[in-house]
Design a protein around this motif. Structure first.
Motif, PDB file in Angstrom:
ATOM      1  N   LEU A  49       0.825  -1.206   0.000  1.00 28.01           N
ATOM      2  CA  LEU A  49       0.000   0.000   0.000  1.00 28.01           C
ATOM      3  C   LEU A  49       0.861   1.260   0.000  1.00 28.01           C
ATOM      4  O   LEU A  49       0.560   2.228  -0.710  1.00 28.01           O
ATOM      5  CB  LEU A  49      -0.936  -0.008   1.205  1.00 28.01           C
ATOM      6  N   VAL A  50       1.926   1.273   0.788  1.00 25.53           N
ATOM      7  CA  VAL A  50       2.809   2.442   0.823  1.00 25.53           C
ATOM      8  C   VAL A  50       3.515   2.627  -0.519  1.00 25.53           C
ATOM      9  O   VAL A  50       3.681   3.755  -1.005  1.00 25.53           O
ATOM     10  CB  VAL A  50       3.817   2.329   1.977  1.00 25.53           C
ATOM     11  N   ALA A  51       3.924   1.526  -1.150  1.00 22.93           N
ATOM     12  CA  ALA A  51       4.566   1.628  -2.462  1.00 22.93           C
ATOM     13  C   ALA A  51       3.614   2.223  -3.495  1.00 22.93           C
ATOM     14  O   ALA A  51       4.025   2.989  -4.384  1.00 22.93           O
ATOM     15  CB  ALA A  51       5.039   0.246  -2.912  1.00 22.93           C
ATOM     16  N   ALA A  52       2.330   1.899  -3.375  1.00 24.75           N
ATOM     17  CA  ALA A  52       1.352   2.384  -4.347  1.00 24.75           C
ATOM     18  C   ALA A  52       0.895   3.812  -4.065  1.00 24.75           C
ATOM     19  O   ALA A  52       0.624   4.574  -5.003  1.00 24.75           O
ATOM     20  CB  ALA A  52       0.140   1.453  -4.362  1.00 24.75           C
ATOM     21  N   HIS A  53       0.811   4.195  -2.775  1.00 29.10           N
ATOM     22  CA  HIS A  53       0.180   5.467  -2.419  1.00 29.10           C
ATOM     23  C   HIS A  53       1.084   6.419  -1.643  1.00 29.10           C
ATOM     24  O   HIS A  53       0.747   7.599  -1.507  1.00 29.10           O
ATOM     25  CB  HIS A  53      -1.085   5.202  -1.595  1.00 29.10           C
ATOM     26  N   GLY A  54       2.202   5.938  -1.125  1.00 27.96           N
ATOM     27  CA  GLY A  54       3.063   6.768  -0.293  1.00 27.96           C
ATOM     28  C   GLY A  54       2.550   6.858   1.131  1.00 27.96           C
ATOM     29  O   GLY A  54       1.399   6.533   1.424  1.00 27.96           O
ATOM     30  N   GLU A  55       3.427   7.300   2.033  1.00 36.60           N
ATOM     31  CA  GLU A  55       3.011   7.479   3.424  1.00 36.60           C
ATOM     32  C   GLU A  55       2.053   8.667   3.527  1.00 36.60           C
ATOM     33  O   GLU A  55       2.003   9.532   2.653  1.00 36.60           O
ATOM     34  CB  GLU A  55       4.241   7.728   4.316  1.00 36.60           C
ATOM     35  N   LEU A  56       1.291   8.717   4.609  1.00 33.06           N
ATOM     36  CA  LEU A  56       0.345   9.804   4.813  1.00 33.06           C
ATOM     37  C   LEU A  56       1.083  11.128   4.978  1.00 33.06           C
ATOM     38  O   LEU A  56       2.044  11.228   5.738  1.00 33.06           O
ATOM     39  CB  LEU A  56      -0.518   9.530   6.044  1.00 33.06           C
ATOM     40  N   ASP A  57       0.629  12.147   4.269  1.00 33.16           N
ATOM     41  CA  ASP A  57       1.215  13.483   4.341  1.00 33.16           C
ATOM     42  C   ASP A  57       0.458  14.290   5.399  1.00 33.16           C
ATOM     43  O   ASP A  57      -0.732  14.580   5.230  1.00 33.16           O
ATOM     44  CB  ASP A  57       1.085  14.165   2.978  1.00 33.16           C
ATOM     45  N   PRO A  58       1.117  14.668   6.493  1.00 32.98           N
ATOM     46  CA  PRO A  58       0.410  15.390   7.555  1.00 32.98           C
ATOM     47  C   PRO A  58      -0.120  16.747   7.129  1.00 32.98           C
ATOM     48  O   PRO A  58      -0.998  17.300   7.789  1.00 32.98           O
ATOM     49  CB  PRO A  58       1.466  15.520   8.663  1.00 32.98           C
ATOM     50  N   ASP A  59       0.382  17.312   6.029  1.00 34.78           N
ATOM     51  CA  ASP A  59      -0.102  18.598   5.538  1.00 34.78           C
ATOM     52  C   ASP A  59      -1.303  18.466   4.605  1.00 34.78           C
ATOM     53  O   ASP A  59      -1.906  19.465   4.209  1.00 34.78           O
ATOM     54  CB  ASP A  59       1.024  19.328   4.800  1.00 34.78           C
ATOM     55  N   ASP A  60      -1.658  17.223   4.268  1.00 31.85           N
ATOM     56  CA  ASP A  60      -2.825  16.965   3.421  1.00 31.85           C
ATOM     57  C   ASP A  60      -4.067  16.974   4.300  1.00 31.85           C
ATOM     58  O   ASP A  60      -4.142  16.224   5.282  1.00 31.85           O
ATOM     59  CB  ASP A  60      -2.659  15.612   2.728  1.00 31.85           C
ATOM     60  N   PRO A  61      -5.082  17.821   4.006  1.00 30.99           N
ATOM     61  CA  PRO A  61      -6.294  17.857   4.835  1.00 30.99           C
ATOM     62  C   PRO A  61      -6.958  16.485   5.006  1.00 30.99           C
ATOM     63  O   PRO A  61      -7.594  16.220   6.034  1.00 30.99           O
ATOM     64  CB  PRO A  61      -7.204  18.824   4.086  1.00 30.99           C
ATOM     65  N   GLU A  62      -6.796  15.621   4.008  1.00 30.63           N
ATOM     66  CA  GLU A  62      -7.391  14.296   4.109  1.00 30.63           C
ATOM     67  C   GLU A  62      -6.698  13.430   5.154  1.00 30.63           C
ATOM     68  O   GLU A  62      -7.241  12.425   5.594  1.00 30.63           O
ATOM     69  CB  GLU A  62      -7.345  13.585   2.753  1.00 30.63           C
ATOM     70  N   HIS A  63      -5.487  13.814   5.545  1.00 31.85           N
ATOM     71  CA  HIS A  63      -4.711  12.999   6.469  1.00 31.85           C
ATOM     72  C   HIS A  63      -4.594  13.624   7.863  1.00 31.85           C
ATOM     73  O   HIS A  63      -3.977  13.047   8.742  1.00 31.85           O
ATOM     74  CB  HIS A  63      -3.298  12.784   5.919  1.00 31.85           C
ATOM     75  N   ALA A  64      -5.183  14.796   8.056  1.00 33.65           N
ATOM     76  CA  ALA A  64      -4.968  15.533   9.300  1.00 33.65           C
ATOM     77  C   ALA A  64      -5.803  15.019  10.467  1.00 33.65           C
ATOM     78  O   ALA A  64      -5.450  15.243  11.624  1.00 33.65           O
ATOM     79  CB  ALA A  64      -5.267  17.010   9.082  1.00 33.65           C
ATOM     80  N   HIS A  65      -6.894  14.332  10.157  1.00 33.49           N
ATOM     81  CA  HIS A  65      -7.833  13.937  11.199  1.00 33.49           C
ATOM     82  C   HIS A  65      -8.121  12.446  11.130  1.00 33.49           C
ATOM     83  O   HIS A  65      -7.908  11.795  10.102  1.00 33.49           O
ATOM     84  CB  HIS A  65      -9.141  14.722  11.066  1.00 33.49           C
ATOM     85  N   LEU A  66      -8.645  11.933  12.237  1.00 32.75           N
ATOM     86  CA  LEU A  66      -8.977  10.511  12.316  1.00 32.75           C
ATOM     87  C   LEU A  66      -9.933  10.095  11.204  1.00 32.75           C
ATOM     88  O   LEU A  66      -9.809   9.014  10.630  1.00 32.75           O
ATOM     89  CB  LEU A  66      -9.607  10.212  13.683  1.00 32.75           C
ATOM     90  N   GLY A  67     -10.888  10.949  10.875  1.00 33.06           N
ATOM     91  CA  GLY A  67     -11.894  10.610   9.876  1.00 33.06           C
ATOM     92  C   GLY A  67     -11.410  10.632   8.447  1.00 33.06           C
ATOM     93  O   GLY A  67     -12.173  10.289   7.535  1.00 33.06           O
TER      94      GLY A  67
END
Length: 277
Positions: free
Chosen positions: A247-265
């Motif tokens: 999954l990481v190879a396909a999508h990369g690690e979560l970017d904390p500056d991406d609004p989609e990755h900032a919250h639990l939801g």
């Protein structure tokens, strides 16, 4: 031989309900299946013969009361599982859950397991790497009308415990799929086998009152605290990490500056909310 306990499974035709129809009977449960869509009896194993199947809507209070009658407990999975217009969420998730608890009260059922969701607290900031896990007493911060309905369900369960003595375990489910499908899901994945283990613990633990637990497997990248779930006797056996490299190879690690990755939801916290669950 002790007769198997009869458990009403609402939402039995849905994705999670379909998985649990196979995985719960080996624990000794006789399932009564309820859904507004037809359920194929041939795909449902049971601890004691062919299951009872009731095809009705949660708005049909007569059918719901008949479904609840003489069961030992209820697993409530039914409802809309993604964001939808408020009117639809109100009817299916809010009014429908109220109707279920009223039926349980009227028929004297004393244990419910309620499928809540991480989206009841979806706007909670996701923990930074190495930080403390999100506690189960995190205040409601719904990310959608769907998440709002799950917070309502938890509060309704609390009311029916205090007012009517109906015990509930509300499980804030992460994502229950055969395998995780996103990098975010690596942190909140609940394997189907662990889901059955958690439901069994929630059905059998003594003196739960109203207990809220997080629902996920023992993931290496876990974001939240599983202590209240473990206190019920839940012992997760699975971990999402074997899927991480792909999954990481396909999508990369979560970017904390991406609004989609900032919250639990996750992407539910965007406007409009994005999928998948």
């Amino acid at each position: 031989m002790t007769a198997p306990r009869t458990v009403l499974l609402t939402g039995a035709a849905g994705g999670m309900g379909t998985l649990m129809r196979e995985l719960l009977p080996p624990y000794g449960y006789r399932l009564r299946l309820f859904d507004r869509r037809p359920v194929d009896r041939r795909t449902s194993e049971n601890a004691a013969g062919e299951p009872d199947v009731i095809t009705a809507d949660l708005a049909d209070r007569k059918a719901l009361r008949e479904a609840v009658r003489d069961v030992d407990a209820i697993i409530h999975l039914a409802g809309i599982s993604l964001e939808a217009p408020f009117e639809k969420i109100l009817r299916a998730n809010i009014e429908g859950t109220y109707h279920l608890y009223e039926a349980a009260r009227e028929e004297g059922v004393r244990r419910v397991v309620f499928a809540s969701s991480n989206h009841a607290v979806g706007f909670t900031p996701r923990p930074a790497d190495g930080s403390a896990a999100i506690p189960v007493d995190t205040p409601h911060r719904p990310d959608t009308y769907y998440g709002l309905s799950k917070g309502f369900g938890e509060d309704l369960a609390s009311l029916y415990w205090d007012l009517h003595g109906i015990e509930t375990v509300s499980i804030r489910i992460g994502s229950c799929f055969p395998r995780p499908t996103s990098v975010r899901m690596l942190s909140i994945w609940l394997s189907p086998a662990d889901c059955a283990r958690l439901l069994h613990a929630a059905l059998t633990a003594p003196d739960v009152g109203h207990t809220v637990v997080h629902g996920s497997s023992a993931n290496t990248r876990l974001w939240w605290d599983l202590s209240t779930a473990r206190a019920l006797g839940y012992e997760p056996q699975d971990d999402s990490e074997p899927y991480a490299a792909e999954l990481v190879a396909a999508h990369g690690e979560l970017d904390p500056d991406d609004p989609e990755h900032a919250h639990l939801g996750g992407a539910f916290c965007t406007d409009p909310p994005q999928w998948p669950h």
